[in-house]
Design an enzyme around this catalytic site. Structure first.
Site, PDB file in Angstrom:
ATOM      1  N   GLU A  61      21.774  24.475  -5.332  1.00 35.22           N
ATOM      2  CA  GLU A  61      22.387  25.420  -6.270  1.00 35.22           C
ATOM      3  C   GLU A  61      23.311  26.425  -5.595  1.00 35.22           C
ATOM      4  OE1 GLU A  61      19.102  26.909  -8.592  1.00 35.22           O
ATOM      5  OE2 GLU A  61      19.012  25.071  -9.772  1.00 35.22           O
TER       6      GLU A  61
ATOM      7  N   TRP B  23      13.451  19.177 -13.469  1.00 37.45           N
ATOM      8  CA  TRP B  23      13.304  17.949 -12.669  1.00 37.45           C
ATOM      9  C   TRP B  23      12.122  18.053 -11.722  1.00 37.45           C
ATOM     10  CZ3 TRP B  23      15.953  16.965  -7.444  1.00 37.45           C
ATOM     11  CH2 TRP B  23      16.063  18.141  -6.709  1.00 37.45           C
TER      12      TRP B  23
END
Lengths: 730, 730
Positions: free
Chosen positions: A510, A379
């Site tokens: 994350e 991304w």
């Protein structure tokens, strides 16, 4: 002072007038770190098709020299088996890993009876200078043989922006303490291979694909067909020594014992005298292996045409001219801090060196400067880098988006294989379109990639007004990604309300995974749905909607979902919640953690981190930045004050986003601090791993830090209108 | 009719009177499946120290014959590198994998110039009969050579329950169509190795450790030291041919080219005549490799003593006597359905064959009948199998619990390395105590194992009143696991209430993962905390609590946590929720899924399953079963009706639990259906994978199905009092 009016400099005739300006030069002496591997990254030269690390030119595949040399060709990869302790259904069988091709900088030098390929020559960097105005890397090495013969080796090299297949390199040899016979050999009869290594740092690629030097037609000059074992790709490379420039031209191509051609020249060198050797490489495009073999002749002769009857100097000039144009369109000037100015220019330079321009490639997470993250596209392209191109080189932005269009069918296939009857499920990380994430919790589950792509398309369309692109390609991606959300999410009752939820996703951060209703994901999905609705209505009753089987009923469902999208919010604290139930996690007190334990992912099991309120990077804050409309400054401040203290910025994508948020929240000092750290990420090696490659997303993020932060530009995708540039920042 | 009074048969003198009863026999002709690999599992003979699969006796390591032969020794494993696509901090470096040792059933037979080791003899099963009253496996094979010589081979074998190191095997050879010279050779000069295989079915072990035949003292008879490469374990095996029984004794140990001793006998065989060969193996205990080498002499002579001066017949009788005692204490009689009766007996027989009895081992998930699940010990022992032993052979139950005590320090170390300052974190799957789960979502994250162990200790203590165990060992485990919950969970505000939550865990159901507040986990943790509180108060101001640094403050915190434990509940539907937010997931309509897609884990990506309200196995229902006190029948029915339709029972641990729940909910037919399927799991191969080994947990679960379900016994751990047996079930 940023003069953003330059950002959209209208052009006009570009004259070839290159004044060497220190403001555009990365000079060895000015760098804080002199670590060889760091320098290999920083001084790479590339052009989006390929990148060449700034190796010790004597290394080649000789493991006696320490270094990590190599040529990385965008999209040239091999498969690598992924082995799982426990393999479940739907796990990728293999990983795509960018290949590390032989180093075109490599040269073998013999002095009298000493041979750099056999004896260990000592190589000292005397000087390096990367001129970002021209793309020319100029270096001087001082080389000492075991028997104390010393000579200077000047190396000049560039990757052409005017012919994306061309790489030029020129060597000058100047003996400082001897008169002897010297022989130089330019032969690339090897391919780089790396063995599989389990690395504790997941950001470093685990392994590299396998290649071989394949059959090549014997045309009497050095040319190589490199083919991969598993991905069945082939690429042809060739080079020519420049006959016109060398003062005493003697083109002597020879065949080695493996029938590989090389170039060699032997001459008597005199102390203080200089002798030059120039080479132009042509680095082919990627072909299916079978084609590469069958059509090797044709491909080779096309490549030859790029480098025949021209010279190092002419090709350098042509390329430098493109760089000039680039700077005219893309430069950002910052008054006050020359270090930040230089870092920012370096970032833009690297971005331009990294972006694929052939519609079949995108921007690898490490650019073309290493095999970190496997050379995969993430991304990062759409959310951190594409805006720079959209604003300054929209033709490149389009090519990057076309990569997504060409892999749309794979994305649809992946959705279907996952078990979703409709929609497209783009790979979180990939080279060829297929999912390549072996740890799906921080990989495939980051479904926001789908909305990110839609977002970037809308941004591109808003800025460029490229109707043709939208009709032929853009809308289809927007529609199929919107369809994904309708499949993956579901309507339910929550807190007594009828809502649309998106469960079991991983957001940008994350340090959490597999959560329900990640704010960023949901707000992006909502935007994605609304785009699909908007354009479905715009194209209603045209062949565009009928070709894609859009029905009123489907659009109505999308409207409901967008309308009822669940966005977790704490009404007492007035903060947007990263995800549902975020607040019941343990808060992590980052100030009580020893500095040696950062980045946390290298010191704690993921599950330990998932239990905490802790962010690796901007997550909800990104939603604030991307969707400022209707978001009050108070809201932004509340969110900022909530998330900033629990954010480690262990991701290089984080600080630039916080710089933007802080700037808009009126926290000028914090903004500037974050921005300076973001912009210096690579050149000052703030993450201590630039040696593995640049942080491409971070480069683009830093640009956004300037443009969306200090310059006050807001997201055009949401506003649906062009904005005026020309703000100034002190 | 179950006469449960027999379950606690007081004993008395046990006479050696074995009447062969078909009710205790597994006869080949009565089995539904005759698949060779299935039969290898079903007819295994073991004793908790080792198990021997019922191989084709001519196979050995000859890959021409299809089969999966081998001897599995409880706890004898090697490490195997675990390779991860992305390896994060704290991931296990390696996996423990049970070794597949050479097959002691193996025999090489030469007939004239034909040799079973070289030529392919055709082996047909004529008859097999496992007599569960004596543990004797009696088989007849009809063997045909390529030149059409045919003979019958009768094989009788047993694993001794009276001497856990002893395995006996007797061969009889009867030619049916020839008079020829026959030679038999008993030589085990190989170790079994299997190559690494990535299997799509995670339940099958991926690979197996490496071993070698090591140095062994030359004592003139067959003996083997097998050592592992990585785990540094050694084990000694030896065998003797029986000199007393063979009609024409000629002990002829010979040395092969590798200096390995074997036994051979050559004679002239006549059509219709029978010749017997008997062997007793002594299978040593596991030693550290160094000790095994240094003390090989002593170990070997100790092993020799087990098998010298005795005979196959004497050892069989001694072992059969122990089996008699076992049945007197443990048999469960069921009137009406002989198939269920036989299956249940088979289950109990296998449980007894599988349980480690040396305090250093537990019960592998596949017993000692295969290397499935790596030979690892799971919660299966404590929650599905231990109760059987606690009620019927508490001395074995204690040994199994002592395995947990001996690995408590490892569990504490694991908690500490994970980042928790206190408490014990037991491995989800292990042989030596260290975590061996490479997929931590359905592995390490199943933290309920800690409370499961505490639960089993309480159950053991309640039934046996073994104060000594509780004081010396049991309380310490209960305390350290309770401490784990205090570390892993946290206090927070939820729905406006101050509660204790346990976030980011995986419950028993493996079709969901990484959830917040799994009902089963939380109720078990609550029970664990309350046990720690109860015994801390009981042992207050003694050296027990002072040695373990128990403070009033700590116990007060535990009280708060237990009191405020969050148990997710739907007040409208009156159902216990599997976990917080369970109801916002998509419901899965199992009746609309094609039968070929079960088990779902073999057809869907885990993430696809995690999105749904779907259960692989009993989860919340287990909480209902284990804690019936204060749980109304209405509540049980509501939970049952909610969960049963979304449960696939893809886990073999599920149906027996549903049988219990259904029985208590008054759903007699459903209960009986579930129970019959549970009890038939292995003997009827209902999961189609018994070939890889028995489902040990399922065997124990089926027993619980009878005792906790139909017989109406409730969990003694919770009630804190013995209950009366003697109920009858029709």
């Amino acid at each position: 002072m940023v003069k953003l009016s330059q950002l959209f400099y209208a052009g006009g005739t570009v004259l070839m007038r290159i004044e060497q300006s220190p403001e555009f030069q990365i000079h060895l002496q000015n760098l804080r770190s002199k670590e060889p591997l760091f320098l290999e990254t920083i001084y790479n030269v590339g052009n989006g098709h390929f990148g060449v690390r700034d190796s010790n030119p004597l290394q080649g595949n000789n493991l006696d020299y320490i270094g990590s040399p190599g040529l990385f060709i965008n999209g040239f990869f091999d498969y690598n088996d992924v082995s799982y302790g426990e393999k479940y259904t739907g796990y990728p069988e293999n990983d795509q890993i960018i290949n590390r091709v032989f180093d075109p900088r490599y040269i073998r030098i013999k002095v009298a009876d000493e041979d750099s390929a056999i004896d260990h020559f000592t190589v000292d960097n005397i000087d390096k200078n990367l001129d970002m105005q021209t793309g020319l890397l100029h270096e001087m090495f001082s080389i000492t043989t075991p028997e104390n013969r010393n000579f200077n080796l000047v190396v000049e090299s560039f990757s052409s922006l005017s012919k994306l297949n061309v790489y030029g390199i020129r060597y000058s040899i100047i003996p400082t303490n001897f008169d002897e016979d010297v022989e130089i050999i330019k032969l690339h009869n090897y391919v780089n291979q790396a063995t599989h290594q389990q690395n504790e740092d997941v950001r470093v690629s685990q392994s590299i694909g396998e290649m071989q030097l394949d059959f090549i037609p014997d045309n009497g000059q050095p040319s190589y067909l490199i083919t991969t074992f598993r991905s069945q790709q082939g690429i042809i490379l060739t080079f020519q020594a420049n006959e016109n420039v060398a003062p005493d031209p003697k083109i002597d191509y020879f065949k080695d014992e493996n029938n590989q051609y090389g170039y060699r020249s032997k001459y008597h060198a005199k102390k203080g005298s200089e002798k030059n050797f120039e080479f132009l490489f042509a680095i082919g495009d990627i072909h299916p292996l079978v084609n590469a073999r069958v059509y090797a002749d044709q491909y080779l002769s096309a490549l030859d045409n790029y480098i025949r009857g021209t010279s190092f100097q002419s090709e350098l000039m042509a390329s430098a001219q493109v760089w000039q144009t680039f700077w005219l369109h893309s430069d950002v000037k910052i008054d006050g801090d020359p270090q930040i100015q230089l870092c920012l220019r370096f970032n833009l330079f690297e971005l331009n060196q990294s972006a694929g321009r052939d519609e079949n490639t995108s921007i690898p997470a490490k650019g073309l400067t290493g095999n970190g993250y496997g050379g995969h596209f993430f991304w990062d392209t759409e959310m951190f880098m594409l805006a720079f191109f959209t604003y300054t080189q929209p033709q490149i932005a389009k090519k990057l988006l076309m990569f997504r269009y060409h892999t749309l069918n794979i994305a649809k296939q992946q959705a279907s294989e996952f078990g979703l009857p409709k929609g497209a499920m783009y790979a979180w990380r990939t080279i060829n379109g297929y999912e390549s994430s072996s740890y799906w919790l921080a990989g495939m589950a980051q479904f926001h990639i789908n909305a990110d792509i839609a977002f970037a398309i809308e941004q591109y369309y808003t800025i460029t007004g490229d109707d043709d692109f939208l009709k032929k390609y853009g809308f289809e991606i927007i529609l199929e990604t919107a369809r994904f959300w309708m499949q993956y999410g579901n309507f339910t009752e929550l807190d007594g309300k009828h809502v649309f939820v998106i469960n079991k996703v991983t957001g940008p951060d994350e340090y959490s995974a597999l959560v329900d209703n990640n704010y960023y994901t949901n707000v992006m999905a909502q935007f994605n749905l609304r785009l699909a609705i908007k354009y479905a209505e715009k194209f209603k009753a045209t062949d565009i909607t009928s070709r894609l089987n859009v029905s009123d009923k489907e659009i109505d469902r999308m409207k409901q979902a967008a309308e009822l999208m669940y966005l977790p919010y704490d009404k007492e604290k007035n903060v947007k919640l990263q995800f549902q139930d975020f607040e019941q996690l343990l808060p992590m007190h980052l100030d009580q953690i020893d500095q040696s334990l950062f980045p946390l992912l290298l010191h704690y099991h993921p599950l330990m981190l998932y239990r905490y309120q802790v962010n690796k990077q901007a997550d909800t804050i990104m939603a604030d930045i991307l969707f400022p409309k209707g978001n009050t400054k108070e809201q932004l401040i509340a969110d900022y004050d909530f998330y900033e203290p629990i954010t480690t910025h262990d991701s290089s994508l984080s600080k630039a986003m916080y710089a933007i948020a802080a700037s808009r929240a009126g926290k000028k000092e914090q903004s500037y601090d974050f921005f300076s750290q973001a912009v210096k990420t690579d050149l000052l090696d703030l993450h201590h791993n630039t040696q593995n490659g640049i942080h491409a997303g971070s480069l683009g993020a830093a640009w956004q830090g300037v443009v969306y932060g200090f310059a006050g530009v807001v997201n055009n995708a949401e506003h649906g209108a062009k904005v005026t540039f020309g703000l100034e920042f002190n």
